[in-house]
Design a protein around this motif. Structure first.
Motif, PDB file in Angstrom:
ATOM      1  N   ASP A   6       5.562   9.172  -3.015  1.00 21.95           N
ATOM      2  CA  ASP A   6       5.375   8.566  -1.700  1.00 21.95           C
ATOM      3  C   ASP A   6       5.818   7.105  -1.764  1.00 21.95           C
ATOM      4  N   SER A  22       0.831  -1.211   0.000  1.00 26.70           N
ATOM      5  CA  SER A  22       0.000   0.000   0.000  1.00 26.70           C
ATOM      6  C   SER A  22       0.860   1.254   0.000  1.00 26.70           C
ATOM      7  N   LYS A  23       0.188   2.378  -0.132  1.00 29.54           N
ATOM      8  CA  LYS A  23       0.863   3.661  -0.015  1.00 29.54           C
ATOM      9  C   LYS A  23       0.154   4.485   1.060  1.00 29.54           C
ATOM     10  N   LYS A  24       0.852   5.474   1.546  1.00 26.98           N
ATOM     11  CA  LYS A  24       0.318   6.303   2.633  1.00 26.98           C
ATOM     12  C   LYS A  24      -0.421   7.525   2.099  1.00 26.98           C
ATOM     13  N   SER A  25      -0.183   7.840   0.822  1.00 24.08           N
ATOM     14  CA  SER A  25      -0.865   8.975   0.191  1.00 24.08           C
ATOM     15  C   SER A  25      -0.821   8.751  -1.311  1.00 24.08           C
ATOM     16  N   ASP A  26      -1.525   9.599  -2.046  1.00 19.41           N
ATOM     17  CA  ASP A  26      -1.526   9.466  -3.495  1.00 19.41           C
ATOM     18  C   ASP A  26      -0.343  10.184  -4.147  1.00 19.41           C
TER      19      ASP A  26
END
Lengths: 377, 377
Positions: free
Chosen positions: A280, A272-276
């Protein structure tokens, strides 16, 4: 990755992380040490991997054992080693544990202060002791603190004290730091050891043995020198400092004996990522982390090779983390780990060179996750 | 130190480190949380200490449970909690573990990305999910990484995605960092939570719940604010950001619930110096260390109060270390620990406020040492 491990894993359903250890590799490593240092006795550092089958193989091959506790002494005995092949190499021992070791027949003990000598003199009279001296540990990948050992000048007093109390002042030990990539590091320590031998000889005490310790590396991501480089560097340093009066020597390989014999298979639980934001970091979470056996990733010290079935596709930097609800359970973040962009949740990955210092470090039940399972083949 | 623990330890022979947990203290802590935050449901963070007797007491008192794994869910159920009182609060879950949780009746799940939402939608259709947002963790003593949560803007998308996939977009969670000593830290996170509530309401999605997380401290060496300070700071922040439309709230105390309920008794194994230099540090080695349950001393983060029978005599700075043959097994060195100069080998010491995050962290058999024993009284 050996063919035996490959075949074994192919036939096994994945249900949580597991370590597979190939005894053939341990045998090869033992033979390589024996060949590179033919006049040196091998004391396998049991703490690196105390699996009974590993100990049995090494006992059968003629190895001796460096132990850290009464439990490890018993494991070595059960594996078939006689007590004269066992060293109680922990400098921090309870007096009642020394007494138990002595009752089990152990006669060789590490010390780094007079207080420890006095415990041994009380409950194991006449035993052989060796004094551990401090090393600076440069060149080692796993941090070496000042926890074990004393300065060489103090080691002289410690051994003289042992002699006066009726123990056998047997020798000197040191440790150049775990995962030591520079064979030249033994030279400085051997100079100190020779100084201690000569000073005590002048006082009428003849030491016999130098314990060259462990520190022999296993191959993670970076190339390492071969065992024979260590053998010749050590032999040359011994000649240089001891001339033609070479002491008896022992080594205590742990990581170098079993590190590359084991592979952990783990599953990707989440990506996953923490932001778009474009830049990131991508987070990859495995079903094993710092508290499930990969404790040596602490401060990102040991960097394991990780193989996936998608290697070959474009690689992207990832933060790699474990599965627990602990914010400290992150393996590589400061120095991100490159993994295939095509990696998917549910993929299996192979964490190589994990035969040493993994299983026994694993937490008993942190977050409810069971300890790392080991299969020796 | 409670009288009950004192009496228990007085009657027990020391044969290795042990943790004693006093249930009366856990009960007091639960009641203090319930009183300080009367409109908030308590979800005890099982990972802090999953001892069955602790869980049973809390279940009887009416607590709900925040769990990190299927094993912890089963422990909560066995303690008497019904599934509607259990949250699967780990944002990193295998899909088959979500399916198992669902089969056990669990209906509340943490998420911090669309990928996790999709797993839940596949195997737990209709379940309630809450999105965890990132916090910066200032003021917390245990490091908070970016491992859990996403930025608030992304949380909006994650919850909207859940809603579209037929899940119940239930709320928002955050964690202000473990051992958080500043009650004002909840304010910023609640501002973000309110923004998410309002934005989604504009899109026709009504969130119901704010999970205020854990972070409530236990008293180590430094003074901490009382639970009531946290209660009023949180209530004021809720009023400020949500006006008179207060959401349902839950908290997840772990350390704050059991930290001060436990005491570890340990033995001094060795006291020594590395050289005769006057200013050289004194080393004190205990029979418990970083791998035997005191993992939170990593980077000297958590500093436990340590009591000895010789307190009152002159105190001297000591390096404090564990008993294993691992150079990293040092508890306090950069910031030395003051202990009585009269301390002796064989003395027993009490390590206070060790009821949380100790036993389950302990290594399964590192160096042959057994995991930390727990006794709940």
């Amino acid at each position: 990755m050996t063919e035996r491990i490959q075949n074994f894993l192919a036939s096994r359903r994945h249900d949580g992380p597991c370590l597979v250890v190939d005894l053939d590799v341990v045998r090869e490593n033992y033979n390589a040490f024996a060949k590179a240092l033919p006049d040196t006795r091998v004391f396998y550092a049991v703490k690196a991997n105390p699996e009974p089958k590993v100990l049995k193989l090494l006992a059968d091959l003629g190895s001796c054992f460096d132990t850290a506790s009464v439990v490890e002494i018993k494991l070595a005995l059960e594996a078939g080693a006689t007590a004269d092949r066992i060293s109680f190499g922990n400098t921090i021992k309870k007096e009642r544990d020394i007494a138990t070791a002595r009752a089990l027949g152990v006669d060789l003990y590490a010390v780094d202060c007079k207080e420890e000598v006095e415990k041994i003199a009380r409950v194991a009279p006449g035993a052989r002791v060796f004094a551990r001296i401090l090393c600076d540990g440069s060149g080692a990948e796993w941090p070496l603190s000042r926890k074990f050992g004393c300065v060489p000048e103090m080691a002289i007093d410690v051994l003289e004290h042992a002699h006066r109390l009726g123990l056998v002042a047997h020798g000197v030990s040191f440790h150049v730091g775990s995962q030591q990539r520079d064979p030249a590091m033994w030279d400085g320590a051997l100079a100190s050891a020779a100084m201690i031998f000569h000073t005590l000889a002048d006082r009428g005490i003849q030491l016999a043995m130098v314990n060259l310790g462990g520190g022999f590396p296993t191959r993670y991501l970076k190339e390492i020198p071969g065992v024979e480089s260590y053998g010749s560097a050590i032999f040359n340093a011994l000649r240089k400092h001891f001339g033609n009066q070479l002491p008896e020597t022992i080594i205590e390989p742990g990581r170098g004996m079993v590190g590359n014999a084991g592979i952990i298979r783990s599953e990707v639980v989440l990506i996953s990522k923490k932001s778009d934001a474009e830049d990131d970091a991508r987070w990859v979470y495995l079903d094993i982390g710092k508290f499930g056996g990969l404790a040596e990733t602490m401060d990102e010290a040991i960097r394991y090779p990780i193989k996936t079935a998608r290697d070959g596709s474009a690689m992207v930097p990832c933060v790699l983390a474990g599965p627990t609800c602990d914010s400290a359970d992150v393996l590589y973040e400061k120095d991100p780990y490159f993994l295939p962009v095509s990696l998917e949740i549910g993929d299996l990955v192979l964490i190589e060179a994990t035969g040493a210092y993994t299983t026994t470090y694993s937490a008993v039940a942190f977050n409810g996750f069971p300890p790392l399972e080991t299969i020796v083949i």
